[in-house]
Design a protein around this motif. Structure first.
Motif, mmCIF file in Angstrom:
data_model
loop_
_atom_site.group_PDB
_atom_site.id
_atom_site.type_symbol
_atom_site.label_atom_id
_atom_site.label_comp_id
_atom_site.label_asym_id
_atom_site.label_seq_id
_atom_site.Cartn_x
_atom_site.Cartn_y
_atom_site.Cartn_z
ATOM 1 N N GLN A 190 -24.869 41.390 25.309
ATOM 2 C CA GLN A 190 -25.566 40.171 25.727
ATOM 3 C C GLN A 190 -24.678 39.324 26.639
ATOM 4 N N VAL A 191 -23.401 39.242 26.274
ATOM 5 C CA VAL A 191 -22.470 38.430 27.066
ATOM 6 C C VAL A 191 -22.397 38.969 28.485
ATOM 7 N N LYS A 192 -22.270 40.291 28.591
ATOM 8 C CA LYS A 192 -22.149 40.930 29.909
ATOM 9 C C LYS A 192 -23.417 40.729 30.729
ATOM 10 N N GLN A 193 -24.536 41.064 30.093
ATOM 11 C CA GLN A 193 -25.818 40.995 30.804
ATOM 12 C C GLN A 193 -26.074 39.615 31.381
ATOM 13 N N GLN A 194 -25.798 38.600 30.587
ATOM 14 C CA GLN A 194 -26.217 37.270 30.999
ATOM 15 C C GLN A 194 -25.093 36.414 31.552
ATOM 16 N N LYS A 195 -23.934 37.028 31.759
ATOM 17 C CA LYS A 195 -22.804 36.318 32.353
ATOM 18 C C LYS A 195 -22.453 35.049 31.592
ATOM 19 N N ARG A 196 -22.446 35.153 30.301
ATOM 20 C CA ARG A 196 -22.021 34.010 29.493
ATOM 21 C C ARG A 196 -20.572 34.239 29.097
ATOM 22 N N ALA A 197 -20.039 33.272 28.388
ATOM 23 C CA ALA A 197 -18.680 33.459 27.886
ATOM 24 C C ALA A 197 -18.734 33.450 26.371
ATOM 25 N N ALA A 198 -17.885 34.220 25.733
ATOM 26 C CA ALA A 198 -17.880 34.240 24.272
ATOM 27 C C ALA A 198 -16.466 34.317 23.732
ATOM 28 N N ILE A 199 -16.256 33.585 22.642
ATOM 29 C CA ILE A 199 -14.971 33.660 21.950
ATOM 30 C C ILE A 199 -15.243 34.098 20.524
ATOM 31 N N MET A 200 -14.494 35.073 20.061
ATOM 32 C CA MET A 200 -14.675 35.528 18.698
ATOM 33 C C MET A 200 -13.342 35.480 17.944
#
Lengths: 223, 356
Positions: A190-200
């Motif tokens: 999902q992060v890749k597809q929608q060009k969002r940023a994520a921290i885990m």
């Protein structure tokens, strides 16, 4: 490319009685759109505090916190609430769904809070849940779902308001390896597809394979 | 509304229990209120139906109508004055019956053409030697045409008809002709009280001219009836306590439920819900539960009043129901304040188990 989220010399201290505890000493890093970053480090290294600050739940004692280029380090409680609602998606250790809402309503709640039109939201909710393989669970209550399914609903909920930034605090802690990997795989996708940023934040090294970068925190500083 | 309704639907049993308790309490409040009002009316319906707000009484009568004798001087002043007023005589007595138990009554004499004359529901206006009695006397087996004997004067009266809403100190009133009232007191018409027609202004105007008498309000006159205040006081105390109990029960229930849900509230805050949404959700739930249980209580109370035995004094006016309902809703809100405070104070961080 501008950073989605940028922490610049962030420091956080807590007062415990007459002692002052410095949890974050000097943390700086940038996260760019489309990036999935893991934060690792021993217990007490300040991971959760860092995540809470990035998520506008806590204000840093000093330093800058730029979200989309705007400094939100000194934002008021009300401003932070709006940022959390519109720009940030949270995924917690356990799914933390509301027991009295069906899967679809969990997502619809988010759009109700942001006062968005219902029709678009319904389509998006159904699309998100379909993507996460929960199409058949739309009208069920959380108690009927498995742990993995619940966590996937939580992910869908985090996506619902189309936030710029997703923050996940050990999202796989309550899942077995296979389910955990599946959930993270979908999150990364999902992060890749929608060009969002994520921290885990994670303890689980097997999950690091899905991340673009690993930041290690030790004693309140990036090492 | 969204959250509130969804949760009520999901947690049916839990909230049905709360609503059940609220129903029982509000039913009790309405029932006791109806009883208090009924008893008050039953005690002194004659005064309440007179439509008079002020009375002239002997200063030394301590607001007791049956103890009062208005002096000739003051009677004359009022008669000569411009304010409309109706004098009447009143005392407590007993009817003696052969082969049956005696009956307590209040004896009253008033001009049958005056504005405060009783309403006759059966029979006719009495002439000398006749009497009109409140309809409840029929329960004692007394009928029109029967002859009754007054214990105090030993005079005999033939019952000429029945009246409605004419009681004093829980006793039926027997209205006698002015001539008979005179005869009882050696030819003199003893005036216990004078009812003043008009409002505050007229009452004040009359008050200024009196020498041995005073003007009192209807409420004071009612409170002066022996036992009236004690009766109403204890019922009022019950009602007040019921409201307090309702507030505490609600507060306790909602507090426990809120404490159980603190985690949920914290999550909601973390994902960006404003406190106002959470507070509104809680208030909507309290209001819905109160409204539902209150409606049910009103329906059941009104239903119960239909099947109550004749003799039970029960009276519940629309105003009384509206006031009780309003007070109950207010009580519910007061009861939920503690929970609202708790909701406002929830720490999102603590709920998600993060930080520190």
């Amino acid at each position: 490319m501008n950073a989605k989220l940028s922490l610049q010399h962030v420091q956080k201290t807590f007062t415990d009685g007459d002692r002052t505890l410095t949890v974050l000493k000097d943390v700086s890093f940038d996260i760019f759109p489309g990036e999935f970053v893991a934060i690792v480090g021993p217990s007490g290294s300040g991971k959760s505090t860092m995540l809470s600050i990035a998520g506008a739940l806590l204000s840093p004692s000093s330093g800058k916190l730029l979200l989309d280029g705007k400094n939100i380090a000194d934002a008021s409680e009300k401003e932070r609430q709006l940022i959390r609602l519109h720009q940030i998606g949270f995924i917690f250790q356990s799914s933390h769904l509301l027991p009295y809402l069906t899967v679809k309503d969990q997502l619809m709640l988010m759009t109700r809070l942001s006062k968005e039109s219902k029709k678009d939201a319904e389509q998006r909710a159904e699309r998100l849940l379909t993507e996460l393989g929960l199409r058949h669970r739309l009208h069920q209550y959380p108690e009927r779902l498995s742990g993995g399914e619940r966590q996937r609903v939580a992910i869908a909920r985090a996506w619902m308001n189309e936030p710029d930034l997703i923050l996940a605090d050990e999202p796989t802690a309550s899942l077995d390896t296979e389910r955990g990997q599946h959930v993270i795989e979908q999150l990364a996708q999902q992060v890749k597809q929608q060009k969002r940023a994520a921290i885990m934040v994670t303890h689980d090294e097997r999950m690091l394979a899905y991340c673009d970068r690993v930041i290690t925190l030790e004693d309140g500083a990036v090492s | 509304m969204f959250l509130a309704l969804k949760e009520l639907r999901y947690e049916k049993t839990r909230y049905a229990l709360v609503a059940g308790i609220m129903f029982l309490i509000s039913f009790l409040v309405l029932f006791v209120s109806g009883l208090a009002q009924g008893l008050a009316f039953n005690n002194a319906s004659s005064l309440e139906t007179m439509n008079v707000d002020h009375f002239v009484l002997d200063e030394e009568a301590e607001h007791q109508l049956t103890r009062s004798l208005v002096s000739d001087e003051d009677q004359q002043v009022i008669e000569d004055g411009e304010v409309d007023a109706t004098p009447f005589g009143l005392h407590m007595t007993m009817l003696i019956r052969e082969e049956a138990s005696n009956v307590d009554v209040a004896m009253m004499s008033v001009d049958f053409n005056s504005p405060i004359a009783p309403t006759i529901i059966e029979g006719q206006t009495p002439s000398e030697g006749q009497t009109l009695i409140h309809e409840s006397i029929q329960e004692e087996g007394i009928e029109i045409g029967d002859v009754v004997t007054d214990n105090a004067s030993d005079m005999e009266f033939e019952v000429s008809g029945f009246t409605e809403d004419q009681t004093f100190s829980h006793a039926p009133i027997m209205h006698v002709h002015e001539e008979d009232w005179r005869e009882m007191r050696d030819g003199e018409f003893i005036v216990s009280t004078i009812a003043i027609h008009g409002g505050e202004e007229e009452a004040a105007q009359v008050g200024e001219q009196l020498t041995d008498s005073e003007v009192i309000t209807l409420d004071e006159a009612l409170a002066g009836i022996p036992g009236y205040s004690a009766e109403q006081g204890s019922l009022t105390m019950m009602i007040v306590f019921l409201y307090i109990i309702a507030a505490f029960v609600l507060a306790a229930f909602f507090y426990v439920i809120t404490i159980q849900k603190l985690n949920q509230f914290g999550i909601m805050k973390a994902i960006g819900s404003p406190v106002s949404v959470l507070a509104k959700s809680l208030l909507v739930q309290v209001m819905i539960l109160s409204a539902v249980s209150l409606t049910l209580a009103i329906v059941v109370t009104l239903g119960a009043s239909q099947i109550m035995p004749e003799g039970l004094p029960f009276q519940l006016t629309g105003t009384m129901v509206a006031i009780s309902a309003g007070l109950f809703l207010l009580t519910a809100i007061v009861g939920s304040l503690l929970s609202l405070y708790k909701v406002a104070k929830v720490d999102a961080l603590e709920a998600i188990g993060g930080a520190k």
